[in-house]
Design a protein around this motif. Sequence first.
Motif, mmCIF file in Angstrom:
data_model
loop_
_atom_site.group_PDB
_atom_site.id
_atom_site.type_symbol
_atom_site.label_atom_id
_atom_site.label_comp_id
_atom_site.label_asym_id
_atom_site.label_seq_id
_atom_site.Cartn_x
_atom_site.Cartn_y
_atom_site.Cartn_z
ATOM 1 N N LYS A 299 26.218 28.213 -9.346
ATOM 2 C CA LYS A 299 26.050 28.448 -7.916
ATOM 3 C C LYS A 299 24.620 28.247 -7.434
ATOM 4 C CE LYS A 299 29.962 31.652 -7.604
ATOM 5 N NZ LYS A 299 30.800 30.635 -6.959
ATOM 6 N N THR A 300 23.666 28.127 -8.341
ATOM 7 C CA THR A 300 22.276 27.959 -7.915
ATOM 8 C C THR A 300 21.871 26.497 -7.755
ATOM 9 O OG1 THR A 300 21.473 28.023 -10.199
ATOM 10 C CG2 THR A 300 21.599 30.122 -9.011
ATOM 11 N N THR A 301 22.731 25.567 -8.144
ATOM 12 C CA THR A 301 22.391 24.143 -8.026
ATOM 13 C C THR A 301 22.265 23.753 -6.557
ATOM 14 O OG1 THR A 301 23.608 23.634 -10.053
ATOM 15 C CG2 THR A 301 23.112 21.794 -8.566
ATOM 16 N N PRO A 302 21.125 23.201 -6.120
ATOM 17 C CA PRO A 302 20.981 22.781 -4.717
ATOM 18 C C PRO A 302 21.965 21.659 -4.376
ATOM 19 C CG PRO A 302 18.835 23.005 -5.763
ATOM 20 C CD PRO A 302 19.852 23.094 -6.856
ATOM 21 N N ILE A 303 22.678 21.824 -3.270
ATOM 22 C CA ILE A 303 23.698 20.863 -2.858
ATOM 23 C C ILE A 303 23.513 20.542 -1.382
ATOM 24 C CG2 ILE A 303 26.174 20.404 -2.655
ATOM 25 C CD1 ILE A 303 26.637 22.522 -4.822
ATOM 26 N N ALA A 304 23.540 19.248 -1.051
ATOM 27 C CA ALA A 304 23.569 18.795 0.339
ATOM 28 C C ALA A 304 24.952 18.251 0.638
ATOM 29 C CB ALA A 304 22.516 17.721 0.588
ATOM 30 N N GLY A 305 25.394 18.394 1.889
ATOM 31 C CA GLY A 305 26.691 17.856 2.275
ATOM 32 C C GLY A 305 26.603 16.384 2.605
ATOM 33 N N THR A 306 26.177 16.081 3.814
ATOM 34 C CA THR A 306 25.900 14.712 4.231
ATOM 35 C C THR A 306 24.709 14.760 5.174
ATOM 36 O OG1 THR A 306 26.910 12.662 5.056
ATOM 37 C CG2 THR A 306 27.420 14.695 6.265
ATOM 38 N N GLN A 307 24.140 13.626 5.496
ATOM 39 C CA GLN A 307 22.898 13.597 6.242
ATOM 40 C C GLN A 307 23.093 14.116 7.674
ATOM 41 O OE1 GLN A 307 23.902 10.934 4.223
ATOM 42 N NE2 GLN A 307 22.509 11.758 2.688
ATOM 43 N N VAL A 308 22.182 14.972 8.115
ATOM 44 C CA VAL A 308 22.200 15.443 9.498
ATOM 45 C C VAL A 308 21.899 14.291 10.442
ATOM 46 C CG1 VAL A 308 20.966 16.904 11.159
ATOM 47 C CG2 VAL A 308 21.700 17.847 8.953
ATOM 48 N N ALA A 309 21.047 13.391 10.012
ATOM 49 C CA ALA A 309 20.725 12.201 10.807
ATOM 50 C C ALA A 309 20.471 11.052 9.861
ATOM 51 C CB ALA A 309 19.493 12.446 11.680
ATOM 52 N N HIS A 310 20.844 9.869 10.265
ATOM 53 C CA HIS A 310 20.547 8.680 9.479
ATOM 54 C C HIS A 310 20.545 7.483 10.413
ATOM 55 C CE1 HIS A 310 24.754 7.076 9.382
ATOM 56 N NE2 HIS A 310 25.067 8.345 9.499
ATOM 57 N N GLY A 311 19.974 6.402 9.951
ATOM 58 C CA GLY A 311 19.970 5.221 10.785
ATOM 59 C C GLY A 311 19.129 4.124 10.193
ATOM 60 N N GLY A 312 19.593 2.906 10.379
ATOM 61 C CA GLY A 312 18.805 1.741 10.028
ATOM 62 C C GLY A 312 18.166 1.230 11.296
ATOM 63 N N ARG A 313 18.801 0.256 11.917
ATOM 64 C CA ARG A 313 18.310 -0.210 13.208
ATOM 65 C C ARG A 313 18.876 0.629 14.350
ATOM 66 N NH1 ARG A 313 15.113 -3.906 14.704
ATOM 67 N NH2 ARG A 313 14.804 -4.646 12.599
ATOM 68 N N TRP A 314 19.980 1.347 14.085
ATOM 69 C CA TRP A 314 20.579 2.231 15.081
ATOM 70 C C TRP A 314 20.710 3.615 14.487
ATOM 71 C CZ3 TRP A 314 22.043 -2.762 14.100
ATOM 72 C CH2 TRP A 314 21.855 -3.673 15.152
ATOM 73 N N ARG A 315 20.551 4.645 15.323
ATOM 74 C CA ARG A 315 20.568 6.021 14.845
ATOM 75 C C ARG A 315 21.980 6.587 14.867
ATOM 76 N NH1 ARG A 315 15.881 7.918 18.819
ATOM 77 N NH2 ARG A 315 17.506 7.114 20.178
ATOM 78 N N HIS A 316 22.209 7.523 13.935
ATOM 79 C CA HIS A 316 23.482 8.220 13.841
ATOM 80 C C HIS A 316 23.196 9.686 13.530
ATOM 81 C CE1 HIS A 316 25.390 4.219 13.478
ATOM 82 N NE2 HIS A 316 24.388 3.953 12.660
ATOM 83 N N GLY A 317 24.141 10.546 13.868
ATOM 84 C CA GLY A 317 23.994 11.957 13.570
ATOM 85 C C GLY A 317 24.025 12.791 14.836
ATOM 86 N N GLY A 318 23.748 14.065 14.688
ATOM 87 C CA GLY A 318 23.765 14.948 15.839
ATOM 88 C C GLY A 318 23.558 16.386 15.433
ATOM 89 N N PHE A 319 23.321 17.245 16.432
ATOM 90 C CA PHE A 319 23.090 18.662 16.158
ATOM 91 C C PHE A 319 24.288 19.311 15.481
ATOM 92 C CE2 PHE A 319 20.349 17.849 19.934
ATOM 93 C CZ PHE A 319 19.121 18.104 19.340
ATOM 94 N N VAL A 320 25.512 18.817 15.763
ATOM 95 C CA VAL A 320 26.694 19.424 15.132
ATOM 96 C C VAL A 320 26.727 19.191 13.626
ATOM 97 C CG1 VAL A 320 28.194 19.441 17.158
ATOM 98 C CG2 VAL A 320 28.066 17.385 15.732
ATOM 99 N N ASN A 321 25.924 18.276 13.117
ATOM 100 C CA ASN A 321 25.901 18.083 11.668
ATOM 101 C C ASN A 321 25.269 19.264 10.938
ATOM 102 O OD1 ASN A 321 27.314 15.722 11.703
ATOM 103 N ND2 ASN A 321 25.532 14.393 11.554
ATOM 104 N N PHE A 322 24.539 20.129 11.670
ATOM 105 C CA PHE A 322 24.130 21.394 11.060
ATOM 106 C C PHE A 322 25.359 22.250 10.780
ATOM 107 C CE2 PHE A 322 20.128 20.387 13.457
ATOM 108 C CZ PHE A 322 19.307 20.262 12.350
ATOM 109 N N ASP A 323 26.338 22.217 11.671
ATOM 110 C CA ASP A 323 27.581 22.953 11.465
ATOM 111 C C ASP A 323 28.388 22.336 10.327
ATOM 112 O OD1 ASP A 323 27.734 24.810 14.084
ATOM 113 O OD2 ASP A 323 26.987 22.843 14.654
ATOM 114 N N VAL A 324 28.421 21.017 10.281
ATOM 115 C CA VAL A 324 29.122 20.321 9.193
ATOM 116 C C VAL A 324 28.570 20.754 7.835
ATOM 117 C CG1 VAL A 324 29.476 18.053 8.138
ATOM 118 C CG2 VAL A 324 29.749 18.335 10.617
ATOM 119 N N ASN A 325 27.274 20.965 7.769
ATOM 120 C CA ASN A 325 26.597 21.290 6.511
ATOM 121 C C ASN A 325 26.400 22.793 6.325
ATOM 122 O OD1 ASN A 325 25.653 18.677 5.072
ATOM 123 N ND2 ASN A 325 25.213 18.281 7.223
ATOM 124 N N ARG A 326 27.297 23.593 6.871
ATOM 125 C CA ARG A 326 27.127 25.055 6.826
ATOM 126 C C ARG A 326 27.063 25.596 5.404
ATOM 127 N NH1 ARG A 326 33.232 25.915 9.297
ATOM 128 N NH2 ARG A 326 34.376 25.443 7.352
#
Length: 703
Positions: A299-326
Amino acid sequence: MYTLASCDIPKAAAVWIEPLPLQSAKSATARGVAAQRALGPNDRVIVRDGHFYTSGEAGEAGANQRIRFFGVNLALSANFPSADDGEALASRLAELGVNLVRLHAIDQPAGSASANAYPVGILRDATHPELDRQAAAQLKSFITQLSKHGIYVDLNLHVNHTFPASRPGDFIPPQSKPLQIFDDEMIQWQIRYIRNLVAALDLRNTPALAMIEIDNESTLIDNWQEGSLPSLVKGRFLQELETKWAQYRVAHHLSPAPLPLVPRGVSATLAKEAAQFFVDLDASYIDLMTSTVSELIGKTTPIAGTQVAHGGRWRHGGFVNFDVNRSASFIDAHFYVDHYWFPHRQWDWTDWRISNSWLGDAADSTLLNVAYARAAGKPFVISEFNQPWPNQQDSAMLPVVTQLAVAQDWDGLILYNWSHDKNWHVTTPSDFSLKGDWTKLVQFAQCAHYFRAIRPNTAFPRTTISLSTDERMRAATRNVAGAFGSYLSDQHAVPLTLPAHRQIMMADAVAFRVRDEDHSPTSSYLDIDRGEKQIRFGSSYAAGVTGYLPVDQRVSTPILDVTLLPPSRGFATAFLTSVDSEPLAQSSHLLLTLPGFTMGSTRNGPQSLESSGLQGQWQTIAPERGGAPSSNLKDVSGPSQMERIPANVSLRIPSLGASVYPLSFDGTRLAAIPAKVTQTTVTFSVNTKSLPFAASYEIVIQH
């Protein structure tokens, strides 16, 4: 001297560029990077007080210490080196100050491995979650080799895997995204894959496992707010999604309604309900995968869900991704400057464009914007970033991002990437790869040393910005698409430049609030002059300037002055750091880097970017032969060539004497060059005709 085009200068500028006399792929700037000891049980990584720490009892070697990660991505076959290549690669990365490798895109069939070809993935085939034995053995061996050189790993689970169609008429989008989030069969497949991976790599007993990422750049809520769901979810998968929507509405006592696949053209109420539905599906998927990993590894292993924000030439993500990564124990994000654009077919390396822009051209929407992707109380990692070759202003990327990360007190920076293939040792540039990008190689160990050393009074004072759940959902219906700074500026008058002088954390609250948590003193600064197109940055331990520096005009920072000399084209990045961990003003051992841009070679000289025949500001490198639109970014002829930057440099450091040593590109200290020393300054010239060509300088000060 050659005349090369630069899109940010009105006319083509004469550029002093010449071949690099490389005998090996060693870096010139590994000064100050101590040899890294092998990792042991006390070096396991845990999360505490919003940062990464090593576990173990206080007082034991390596235990109970805060740790920052500075690393690189490996992708595809680069993750599966032979025993000899794995040892050489681990040693090379350790020399550069790398202490973490992100193992990216391993979830695909291994293919036909041989003495001349590594496996390209770890799966036996695309249908089953069983692993290829040889690929698994090679990856496990490589992780052990990295561990012996003090290098951790970040293991990515779902990145590339595309499930084969299991029913007639199935439409499976690239990498299966976003079907893997909600399709019950695909979810069970992933659970079995995780179990097989953990067992084959013995991850529960692997101290080098620093962190795990569940899913790369994929959420239903992002696809929904961007309007791409109708093209991705079809047939029986759409029916499955609609069934889950109907069940959701019943469970939440909502009247029946069709599932809106896009947020436009529906009532605000229905759009908000749909946003919550997609966020709940995303979060439930991350919850399940996180609990599966924790059960298997601890249970102590650090785990990320998916990126809160990402983008190459165009941006993706949003504030709700904090909820996704609860349920995630750390947060990560990606950002790029001048990512490749492929006008006809994605990832066609013989048909690409870049705009050849500078980091500072859109600092608010890239560099500063990513600061708002950090959640209060959780470690924050940039697990992909780059300003990829052959951008001619890419010397700004590593030093400026490193300084921002120091000032924001982030926990990890992972450049994308070192290599996509087995040719990890090449010395010519290619695509995103650091391995032959000598502009960044000159700076890499310097930046690693600076970032990993957690020094006092270098973090900005903290500001927490809170948004309610309701506002995060409403923002999703408006397609924020990762534009955090712009949204906060438009809706709440938060200055776009706030991350340039305050440490940003995002939190949940019943209503919007901005709270300055402290007013601690800081020596860090990040001054963006949009008019002059320059950035001055640093702290007590570093000083830098980047941008369009007028030739024959002094540009000053608090401790470092630079005057470019003819025939410079008028762009440079100079970065000065302390090697002995003392503040610059008291340091006896300094490192200065001043690299130009890097190019490969043609039969007639260095490669060059051209805009002829292309619309707008797009540029590419024309091929020497054949009918392709662009020169192949993965097949670049040598020798590597670098822009030579002549300049006068002045350091406002009191001293009794100073010696300035150019460093060759294989790391050798050359004969000292003339330096003028007064009681308050050290002044010297670099890269003039009478001086050796170098991009880095070791400076020894006598106090």
